[in-house]
Design an enzyme around this catalytic site. Structure first.
Site, PDB file in Angstrom:
ATOM      1  N   SER A 252       0.811  -1.215   0.000  1.00 43.74           N
ATOM      2  CA  SER A 252       0.000   0.000   0.000  1.00 43.74           C
ATOM      3  C   SER A 252       0.843   1.263   0.000  1.00 43.74           C
ATOM      4  CB  SER A 252      -0.927   0.009   1.223  1.00 43.74           C
ATOM      5  OG  SER A 252      -1.798  -1.098   1.203  1.00 43.74           O
TER       6      SER A 252
ATOM      7  N   ASP B 218      -0.904  -0.460   5.841  1.00 43.91           N
ATOM      8  CA  ASP B 218      -1.502   0.743   6.431  1.00 43.91           C
ATOM      9  C   ASP B 218      -0.928   0.960   7.837  1.00 43.91           C
ATOM     10  OD1 ASP B 218      -3.101  -0.488   4.394  1.00 43.91           O
ATOM     11  OD2 ASP B 218      -4.634   0.997   4.792  1.00 43.91           O
TER      12      ASP B 218
ATOM     13  N   HIS C 217     -11.905  -3.094   9.423  1.00 44.91           N
ATOM     14  CA  HIS C 217     -13.081  -2.249   9.192  1.00 44.91           C
ATOM     15  C   HIS C 217     -14.113  -2.471  10.300  1.00 44.91           C
ATOM     16  CE1 HIS C 217     -11.649  -1.184   5.161  1.00 44.91           C
ATOM     17  NE2 HIS C 217     -11.249  -2.441   5.090  1.00 44.91           N
TER      18      HIS C 217
ATOM     19  N   ASN D  24       8.549 -14.592  -1.902  1.00 45.77           N
ATOM     20  CA  ASN D  24       8.296 -15.233  -3.186  1.00 45.77           C
ATOM     21  C   ASN D  24       7.234 -14.473  -3.982  1.00 45.77           C
ATOM     22  OD1 ASN D  24       8.385 -17.278  -5.217  1.00 45.77           O
ATOM     23  ND2 ASN D  24       8.864 -18.803  -3.646  1.00 45.77           N
TER      24      ASN D  24
END
Length: 202
Positions: free
Chosen positions: A69, A91, A113, A83
């Site tokens: 990210s 995050d 979430h 790999n």
């Protein structure tokens, strides 16, 4: 730094924001170049990896295709091997100790979430929880590590420390809670969805 980026860095609840989008796009542009390297471009991949990842130890090998990210929240210890087709959703911080081997298509997912609060989930709120992978751990192919999970003992054994206890998470397992070797001096092997410790030890 914007309010929601500060919240994310504190592992608090936050919403996506323009500065976070900019940070991800910077990372993804570098990933585009990393993942487009040729079979013989080891030096170029090593240079790009150090631009992508926050901290990279000696002798690290990461094979494309690699996705993350932000990249800046990832720490890779010495001699880490990652790999093909790994996804590190960083995050929150992802800290990987020395001599860790990560199988193809492994996912390290730090984003959480709201479960009960449906309105906040619709609005896009999320919270990142760090992942720690202790030294000398092997994650088999397709392992999924969930937010806030620690596997193995402390990621950094420190100079002069004894070799850490190894852990193995079997292929296609899902790690949803801390690995028992984080509290044990014995080697462990776990498997399943969610992963569980069998009666025998390594």
């Amino acid at each position: 730094m914007g309010e929601h980026k500060e919240r994310m860095l504190r592992n608090g609840w936050y919403l996506d924001a323009p500065d976070l989008v900019d940070d991800r796009r910077r990372c993804w542009r570098l990933l585009d170049r990393f993942n487009a390297t040729g079979a013989d471009d080891d030096d170029e991949r090593a240079t790009l990896l150090r631009d992508i990842v926050g901290q990279v130890g000696d002798g690290v090998v990461v094979l494309p295709r690699f996705l993350c990210s932000y990249g800046s929240h990832i720490t890779l210890g010495d001699r880490v091997f990652v790999n093909l087709d790994a996804l590190f959703m960083d995050d929150a911080t992802i800290t990987i100790g020395d001599d860790v081997r990560i199988g193809p298509r492994t996912q390290l997912l730090t984003a959480q979430h709201p479960v009960e609060d449906h309105d906040r989930r619709r609005q896009g709120w999320e919270r990142p929880l760090p992942i720690d992978i202790g030294s000398n751990t092997w994650l088999g192919a397709g392992v999924i590590v969930c937010p806030g999970v620690t596997i193995g003992q402390a990621p950094w054994s420190g100079q002069g420390a004894s070799s850490p206890t190894p852990s193995l998470i079997a292929s296609s397992s899902q790690a949803t809670r801390p690995d028992p070797s984080a509290r044990s001096e014995r080697s462990t092997r776990s498997s399943g969805r969610p992963s569980r410790l069998p009666d025998h030890r390594l």
